[in-house]
Scaffold this motif. Structure first.
Motif, short mmCIF file in Angstrom:
data_model
loop_
_atom_site.label_atom_id
_atom_site.label_comp_id
_atom_site.label_asym_id
_atom_site.label_seq_id
_atom_site.Cartn_x
_atom_site.Cartn_y
_atom_site.Cartn_z
N ALA A 180 22.07 2.72 1.62
CA ALA A 180 21.59 1.89 2.72
C ALA A 180 21.55 0.41 2.35
CB ALA A 180 20.20 2.37 3.16
N ASP A 181 21.31 0.10 1.07
CA ASP A 181 21.26 -1.31 0.66
C ASP A 181 22.65 -1.95 0.72
OD1 ASP A 181 18.52 -1.21 0.17
OD2 ASP A 181 18.80 -0.58 -1.91
N ALA A 182 23.66 -1.24 0.21
CA ALA A 182 25.03 -1.77 0.22
C ALA A 182 25.74 -1.50 1.54
CB ALA A 182 25.83 -1.16 -0.92
N ARG A 183 25.16 -0.64 2.37
CA ARG A 183 25.73 -0.25 3.66
C ARG A 183 27.13 0.35 3.50
NH1 ARG A 183 23.37 -4.09 8.52
NH2 ARG A 183 21.22 -4.10 7.76
N VAL A 184 27.22 1.28 2.56
CA VAL A 184 28.48 2.00 2.33
C VAL A 184 28.18 3.49 2.26
CG1 VAL A 184 29.51 0.07 1.08
CG2 VAL A 184 28.32 1.87 -0.20
N VAL A 185 29.25 4.29 2.43
CA VAL A 185 29.17 5.74 2.33
C VAL A 185 30.20 6.21 1.32
CG1 VAL A 185 29.40 7.94 3.54
CG2 VAL A 185 28.38 5.97 4.72
N SER A 186 29.78 7.02 0.35
CA SER A 186 30.69 7.66 -0.59
C SER A 186 30.96 9.08 -0.11
CB SER A 186 30.10 7.68 -2.00
OG SER A 186 29.84 6.37 -2.45
N ARG A 187 32.20 9.54 -0.23
CA ARG A 187 32.58 10.86 0.28
C ARG A 187 33.32 11.66 -0.79
NH1 ARG A 187 36.81 10.95 5.05
NH2 ARG A 187 38.25 10.57 3.32
N TRP A 188 32.96 12.95 -0.88
CA TRP A 188 33.67 13.90 -1.75
C TRP A 188 34.04 15.13 -0.95
CZ3 TRP A 188 29.54 11.02 -3.26
CH2 TRP A 188 29.69 10.23 -4.42
N ARG A 189 35.20 15.71 -1.29
CA ARG A 189 35.65 16.94 -0.66
C ARG A 189 35.89 18.05 -1.67
NH1 ARG A 189 39.74 14.01 3.68
NH2 ARG A 189 38.18 13.69 5.32
N SER A 190 35.70 17.75 -2.95
CA SER A 190 35.76 18.77 -4.00
C SER A 190 35.02 18.25 -5.22
CB SER A 190 37.22 19.11 -4.37
OG SER A 190 37.78 18.07 -5.12
N VAL A 191 34.66 19.16 -6.11
CA VAL A 191 33.94 18.77 -7.32
C VAL A 191 34.83 17.91 -8.21
CG1 VAL A 191 32.81 19.62 -9.40
CG2 VAL A 191 32.51 20.85 -7.25
N GLU A 192 36.14 18.18 -8.22
CA GLU A 192 37.05 17.52 -9.15
C GLU A 192 37.40 16.09 -8.74
OE1 GLU A 192 37.71 20.46 -7.68
OE2 GLU A 192 37.15 21.78 -9.35
N GLU A 193 37.42 15.80 -7.44
CA GLU A 193 37.91 14.49 -7.01
C GLU A 193 36.90 13.39 -7.32
OE1 GLU A 193 36.75 13.48 -2.48
OE2 GLU A 193 38.47 14.81 -2.69
N PRO A 194 37.40 12.16 -7.55
CA PRO A 194 36.50 11.06 -7.90
C PRO A 194 35.68 10.52 -6.73
CG PRO A 194 38.76 10.28 -7.75
CD PRO A 194 38.82 11.77 -7.61
N GLY A 195 36.09 10.84 -5.52
CA GLY A 195 35.36 10.36 -4.35
C GLY A 195 35.93 9.06 -3.82
N GLU A 196 35.57 8.74 -2.59
CA GLU A 196 36.01 7.51 -1.94
C GLU A 196 34.78 6.79 -1.39
OE1 GLU A 196 39.87 8.31 0.53
OE2 GLU A 196 38.63 10.12 0.63
N VAL A 197 34.88 5.45 -1.31
CA VAL A 197 33.78 4.64 -0.79
C VAL A 197 34.27 3.92 0.47
CG1 VAL A 197 32.13 2.79 -1.25
CG2 VAL A 197 32.82 4.35 -3.10
N PHE A 198 33.46 4.00 1.53
CA PHE A 198 33.84 3.42 2.81
C PHE A 198 32.79 2.39 3.24
CE2 PHE A 198 35.50 7.70 2.55
CZ PHE A 198 36.80 7.58 2.99
N ASP A 199 33.28 1.24 3.73
CA ASP A 199 32.34 0.23 4.23
C ASP A 199 32.64 -0.18 5.67
OD1 ASP A 199 34.65 -1.24 3.89
OD2 ASP A 199 33.73 -2.79 2.63
#
Length: 201
Positions: free
Chosen positions: A155-174
């Motif tokens: 909420a402070d950075a106003r971004v969302v991180s998303r994962w779709r599997s344990v192995e993936e590094p994830g993505e950050v969306f703003d």
């Protein structure tokens, strides 16, 4: 049974209990209602402080968005915590994702408390007291037990991180994030700056 001392649990920092005690859901139910969140993962107690107004406003914004996207169809319903979700070992596990989508069968919700594999999406608003709980412990738990998608909202950075599997590094969306569960005719596209401004502006 003998209920362990909460002082020994070091619950004020949202950390796992610093004790050899094997916690159970029954023991959690015996704790006093002090406004904090008590979650249990494989017998380990995790306690986080009562959520702030920012946490609740942002969680409410995501719940509202999910609710109006999912409600016309019969595949899922949006839920906001406190609401219980458990692993197969229900005696030693109880978590409460901030916001989640539970799968429907013939327009009906599964039996409560829900199982992890009943969820199509789990969303946590990052806890400042213990981010590792959201980013490591819960991420591994959710994604390895049947939840197809996991989001962490900062909420402070106003971004969302998303994962779709344990192995993936994830993505950050703003700017925007898209979710398209099976069975929905169109994807949900969330304008993140607009959601945060509506929730916090």
């Amino acid at each position: 049974y003998h209920l362990p001392s909460l002082a020994r649990a070091e619950h004020f920092m949202g950390m796992p209990a610093a004790t050899d005690t094997e916690w159970t859901v029954e023991m959690l139910d015996a704790l006093p209602d002090d406004g904090q969140r008590y979650e249990l993962i494989d017998g380990v107690l995790h306690v986080t402080p009562a959520p702030s107004d920012v946490h609740q406003l942002v969680a409410g914004g995501f719940f509202h968005t999910l609710h109006f996207y999912l409600r016309p169809a019969g595949i899922s319903r949006a839920i906001i915590s406190p609401a219980d979700v458990r692993k197969d070992d229900r005696r030693r596990n109880r978590v409460q994702p901030d916001v989640f989508a539970v799968r429907l069968t013939d327009d009906k919700r599964p039996p409560y408390p829900y199982g992890l594999n009943d969820l199509l999406l789990a969303i946590e608003v990052q806890s400042p007291s213990n981010p590792l709980l959201d980013y490591q412990v819960k991420r591994a738990l959710y994604l390895s037990h049947g939840i197809p998608e996991y989001w962490i909202v900062n909420a402070d950075a106003r971004v969302v991180s998303r994962w779709r599997s344990v192995e993936e590094p994830g993505e950050v969306f703003d700017r925007k994030i898209t979710w398209h569960p099976d069975g929905m005719p169109t994807p949900l596209v969330i304008d993140l700056p607009a959601l945060f401004e509506d929730a916090l502006g």
